[in-house]
Design a protein around this motif. Structure first.
Motif, PDB file in Angstrom:
ATOM      1  N   ILE A 200      50.567  42.503  36.391  1.00 49.46           N
ATOM      2  CA  ILE A 200      50.098  41.498  37.352  1.00 49.46           C
ATOM      3  C   ILE A 200      49.305  40.361  36.715  1.00 49.46           C
ATOM      4  O   ILE A 200      49.032  39.356  37.361  1.00 49.46           O
ATOM      5  N   LYS A 201      48.957  40.488  35.442  1.00 48.32           N
ATOM      6  CA  LYS A 201      48.008  39.525  34.861  1.00 48.32           C
ATOM      7  C   LYS A 201      48.561  38.105  34.784  1.00 48.32           C
ATOM      8  O   LYS A 201      47.792  37.146  34.755  1.00 48.32           O
ATOM      9  N   GLY A 202      49.881  37.950  34.828  1.00 46.50           N
ATOM     10  CA  GLY A 202      50.474  36.611  34.835  1.00 46.50           C
ATOM     11  C   GLY A 202      50.137  35.838  36.106  1.00 46.50           C
ATOM     12  O   GLY A 202      50.166  34.602  36.117  1.00 46.50           O
ATOM     13  N   ASP A 203      49.831  36.546  37.191  1.00 45.11           N
ATOM     14  CA  ASP A 203      49.456  35.906  38.460  1.00 45.11           C
ATOM     15  C   ASP A 203      47.956  35.695  38.583  1.00 45.11           C
ATOM     16  O   ASP A 203      47.469  35.222  39.612  1.00 45.11           O
ATOM     17  N   MET A 204      47.212  36.081  37.533  1.00 46.65           N
ATOM     18  CA  MET A 204      45.751  36.065  37.595  1.00 46.65           C
ATOM     19  C   MET A 204      45.145  35.130  36.553  1.00 46.65           C
ATOM     20  O   MET A 204      45.695  34.942  35.478  1.00 46.65           O
ATOM     21  N   ASP A 205      43.988  34.558  36.898  1.00 48.36           N
ATOM     22  CA  ASP A 205      43.060  34.074  35.873  1.00 48.36           C
ATOM     23  C   ASP A 205      42.152  35.269  35.610  1.00 48.36           C
ATOM     24  O   ASP A 205      41.643  35.879  36.566  1.00 48.36           O
ATOM     25  N   TYR A 206      41.934  35.640  34.349  1.00 47.73           N
ATOM     26  CA  TYR A 206      41.150  36.851  34.090  1.00 47.73           C
ATOM     27  C   TYR A 206      40.350  36.725  32.806  1.00 47.73           C
ATOM     28  O   TYR A 206      40.626  35.877  31.957  1.00 47.73           O
TER      29      TYR A 206
ATOM     30  N   ASP B 231      47.038  60.243  31.479  1.00 47.50           N
ATOM     31  CA  ASP B 231      46.009  60.168  30.442  1.00 47.50           C
ATOM     32  C   ASP B 231      44.869  59.241  30.851  1.00 47.50           C
ATOM     33  O   ASP B 231      45.090  58.058  31.147  1.00 47.50           O
ATOM     34  N   LEU B 232      43.642  59.765  30.838  1.00 47.53           N
ATOM     35  CA  LEU B 232      42.454  58.946  31.075  1.00 47.53           C
ATOM     36  C   LEU B 232      42.100  58.193  29.805  1.00 47.53           C
ATOM     37  O   LEU B 232      42.348  58.675  28.700  1.00 47.53           O
ATOM     38  N   ILE B 233      41.518  57.010  29.954  1.00 51.55           N
ATOM     39  CA  ILE B 233      41.074  56.212  28.810  1.00 51.55           C
ATOM     40  C   ILE B 233      39.619  55.809  29.039  1.00 51.55           C
ATOM     41  O   ILE B 233      39.088  55.972  30.137  1.00 51.55           O
ATOM     42  N   ASP B 234      38.972  55.279  28.005  1.00 47.07           N
ATOM     43  CA  ASP B 234      37.643  54.690  28.201  1.00 47.07           C
ATOM     44  C   ASP B 234      37.812  53.473  29.116  1.00 47.07           C
ATOM     45  O   ASP B 234      38.711  52.644  28.895  1.00 47.07           O
ATOM     46  N   THR B 235      36.963  53.372  30.114  1.00 43.30           N
ATOM     47  CA  THR B 235      37.129  52.340  31.140  1.00 43.30           C
ATOM     48  C   THR B 235      37.177  50.931  30.534  1.00 43.30           C
ATOM     49  O   THR B 235      36.315  50.547  29.739  1.00 43.30           O
ATOM     50  N   ILE B 236      38.215  50.180  30.932  1.00 42.49           N
ATOM     51  CA  ILE B 236      38.367  48.771  30.540  1.00 42.49           C
ATOM     52  C   ILE B 236      37.995  47.930  31.757  1.00 42.49           C
ATOM     53  O   ILE B 236      38.391  48.237  32.881  1.00 42.49           O
ATOM     54  N   VAL B 237      37.231  46.857  31.527  1.00 46.67           N
ATOM     55  CA  VAL B 237      36.730  46.034  32.630  1.00 46.67           C
ATOM     56  C   VAL B 237      37.259  44.605  32.523  1.00 46.67           C
ATOM     57  O   VAL B 237      37.220  43.999  31.450  1.00 46.67           O
ATOM     58  N   TYR B 238      37.758  44.082  33.648  1.00 45.98           N
ATOM     59  CA  TYR B 238      38.163  42.678  33.730  1.00 45.98           C
ATOM     60  C   TYR B 238      37.532  42.020  34.947  1.00 45.98           C
ATOM     61  O   TYR B 238      37.379  42.650  36.001  1.00 45.98           O
ATOM     62  N   ALA B 239      37.179  40.746  34.791  1.00 45.52           N
ATOM     63  CA  ALA B 239      36.925  39.874  35.935  1.00 45.52           C
ATOM     64  C   ALA B 239      38.241  39.140  36.175  1.00 45.52           C
ATOM     65  O   ALA B 239      38.939  38.794  35.215  1.00 45.52           O
ATOM     66  N   GLY B 240      38.590  38.905  37.442  1.00 47.02           N
ATOM     67  CA  GLY B 240      39.854  38.218  37.683  1.00 47.02           C
ATOM     68  C   GLY B 240      39.945  37.647  39.082  1.00 47.02           C
ATOM     69  O   GLY B 240      39.195  38.029  39.983  1.00 47.02           O
ATOM     70  N   ARG B 241      40.868  36.725  39.255  1.00 45.46           N
ATOM     71  CA  ARG B 241      41.180  36.206  40.596  1.00 45.46           C
ATOM     72  C   ARG B 241      42.602  35.673  40.583  1.00 45.46           C
ATOM     73  O   ARG B 241      43.112  35.215  39.548  1.00 45.46           O
TER      74      ARG B 241
ATOM     75  N   TYR C 220      32.862  31.989  36.760  1.00 46.86           N
ATOM     76  CA  TYR C 220      32.551  32.132  38.184  1.00 46.86           C
ATOM     77  C   TYR C 220      33.321  31.122  39.038  1.00 46.86           C
ATOM     78  O   TYR C 220      33.468  29.964  38.674  1.00 46.86           O
ATOM     79  N   ASP C 221      33.806  31.588  40.190  1.00 51.04           N
ATOM     80  CA  ASP C 221      34.453  30.715  41.167  1.00 51.04           C
ATOM     81  C   ASP C 221      33.796  30.966  42.522  1.00 51.04           C
ATOM     82  O   ASP C 221      33.781  32.118  42.993  1.00 51.04           O
ATOM     83  N   PRO C 222      33.270  29.933  43.198  1.00 50.90           N
ATOM     84  CA  PRO C 222      32.596  30.136  44.485  1.00 50.90           C
ATOM     85  C   PRO C 222      33.526  30.637  45.586  1.00 50.90           C
ATOM     86  O   PRO C 222      33.054  31.077  46.641  1.00 50.90           O
ATOM     87  N   ASN C 223      34.842  30.610  45.340  1.00 48.94           N
ATOM     88  CA  ASN C 223      35.800  31.059  46.349  1.00 48.94           C
ATOM     89  C   ASN C 223      36.211  32.523  46.205  1.00 48.94           C
ATOM     90  O   ASN C 223      37.034  33.017  46.991  1.00 48.94           O
ATOM     91  N   GLY C 224      35.666  33.228  45.208  1.00 46.49           N
ATOM     92  CA  GLY C 224      35.953  34.653  45.121  1.00 46.49           C
ATOM     93  C   GLY C 224      36.239  35.145  43.714  1.00 46.49           C
ATOM     94  O   GLY C 224      36.897  34.453  42.923  1.00 46.49           O
ATOM     95  N   ASN C 225      35.758  36.341  43.416  1.00 42.87           N
ATOM     96  CA  ASN C 225      35.921  36.938  42.094  1.00 42.87           C
ATOM     97  C   ASN C 225      36.096  38.442  42.238  1.00 42.87           C
ATOM     98  O   ASN C 225      35.292  39.102  42.901  1.00 42.87           O
ATOM     99  N   SER C 226      37.140  38.969  41.629  1.00 40.71           N
ATOM    100  CA  SER C 226      37.412  40.406  41.707  1.00 40.71           C
ATOM    101  C   SER C 226      37.016  41.108  40.414  1.00 40.71           C
ATOM    102  O   SER C 226      37.037  40.509  39.331  1.00 40.71           O
ATOM    103  N   LEU C 227      36.695  42.377  40.580  1.00 37.29           N
ATOM    104  CA  LEU C 227      36.402  43.254  39.456  1.00 37.29           C
ATOM    105  C   LEU C 227      37.525  44.271  39.334  1.00 37.29           C
ATOM    106  O   LEU C 227      37.979  44.823  40.351  1.00 37.29           O
ATOM    107  N   PHE C 228      38.003  44.494  38.116  1.00 38.73           N
ATOM    108  CA  PHE C 228      39.007  45.517  37.824  1.00 38.73           C
ATOM    109  C   PHE C 228      38.410  46.503  36.827  1.00 38.73           C
ATOM    110  O   PHE C 228      37.990  46.100  35.741  1.00 38.73           O
TER     111      PHE C 228
END
Length: 321
Positions: free
Chosen positions: A250-256, A3-13, A228-236
């Motif tokens: 996986i979110k328990g291993d992330m700041d998001y 099932d496709l959903i409306d896109t959900i966006v997270y910033a995370g590292r 923002y973190d100068p050491n890296g930021n991911s987009l989900f």
């Protein structure tokens, strides 16, 4: 079908600082692959081969092998027989699951394959935001040229973060010494060397049929400055119910941080990379004069521009590329 959903966006590292520093952006691939490997499942991703200078998809079953798959690779990766190998592994391990990570075209191809084979509910499919893929022959000849002059390449990185995530350093190691590969990176970004299909890529959008899209969260310092973190930021970007479930795991291993498609805007989420006006000239030069010539002509900044950039830096102006 999934099932496709409306896109959900997270910033995370990733919370693990050493994993963050050894990742190209915010450690999204490490967090995702860790979850599968810790549960004795499998990961499929591209690994650089130092013997033939190709990037090849492999089945990954342990952390040591996964470490070799980390990092951005500015060349096209070769799928080989990986779809069949993944299918065979799933058939031999009926209670296990598999994570597939590749570019948009590769991941969507795998999605279609799993639907045909009836195994879509046993795989999680992640794709990566892509600028485009240059010919693998171009990199191979470039690497071989370095080796003829300096010796065997034993390490390669396109995005070392010693100067921070926003100013990555690209180099190879030869005989224990670092050799910059700025000329190849410049050719990659000047849009001359990409494959013709990349200029018409249908995956340059926030709406996809994979479970999740990952990449750098560019401009986060402006759109979510307090995260923002100068050491890296991911987009989900999460596209399916299955992708939602995976992020929960996986979110328990992330700041998001929850975000949106406006905050995370970048060019290759809206349209394919545009073809360079110099593309035909570049390939004509390459065919006639070889790899060293095109790297010097298209991969270096002219002296006049360098002097101008230095002056602009002194007076606080904007640099020319």
């Amino acid at each position: 079908m999934v099932d496709l959903i409306d896109t959900i966006v997270y910033a995370g590292r990733i919370k693990d600082k050493s994993a963050l520093m050894s990742s190209s952006s915010g450690g999204a691939f490490t967090a995702l692959s860790d979850f599968f490997l810790k549960n004795d499942n499998a990961v499929v991703a591209a690994i650089y081969n130092y013997e033939n200078h190709m990037t090849e998809f492999q089945m990954i079953l342990d952390e040591k092998q996964r470490e070799r798959a980390k990092g951005s690779k500015y060349m096209q990766s070769k799928p080989g027989y990986i779809y069949r190998e993944a299918y065979r592994w799933l058939m031999e391990n009926p209670k296990k699951e598999l994570l597939f990570v590749g570019m948009g075209c590769q991941s969507d191809g795998f999605r279609k394959f799993t639907e045909i084979k009836g195994i879509r509910d046993r795989v999680y499919i992640v794709d990566i935001i892509c600028h485009g893929s240059p010919s693998p022959k171009l990199w191979k000849e470039y690497a071989e040229s370095i080796q003829r002059k300096d010796g065997k390449i034993t390490y390669l990185t396109f995005k070392d973060k010693r100067n921070g995530w926003k100013s990555p350093t690209a180099y190879v190691k030869v005989n224990g010494a670092e050799k910059p590969i700025k000329d190849y990176v410049k050719v990659f970004y000047n849009r001359c060397a990409l494959r013709p299909s990349c200029y018409e890529c249908p995956y340059a959008t926030t709406e996809r049929k994979t479970d999740m899209t990952i990449g750098d969260f560019w401009h986060i310092e402006a759109t979510i400055p307090d995260f923002y973190d100068p050491n890296g930021n991911s987009l989900f970007l999460i596209h399916t119910k299955r992708g939602e479930e995976l992020f929960e795991k996986i979110k328990g291993d992330m700041d998001y941080r929850l975000s949106n498609t406006t905050q995370c805007w970048q060019a290759n989420l809206e349209a394919p990379t545009k073809k360079s006006e110099q593309r035909e000239e570049f390939w004509s030069d390459y065919q006639k004069k070889g790899i060293d010539f095109v790297m010097k002509k298209y991969g270096t900044v002219p002296m006049k521009t360098r002097i101008k950039n230095k002056l602009l830096k002194i007076i606080g102006g904007v640099r020319t590329k």
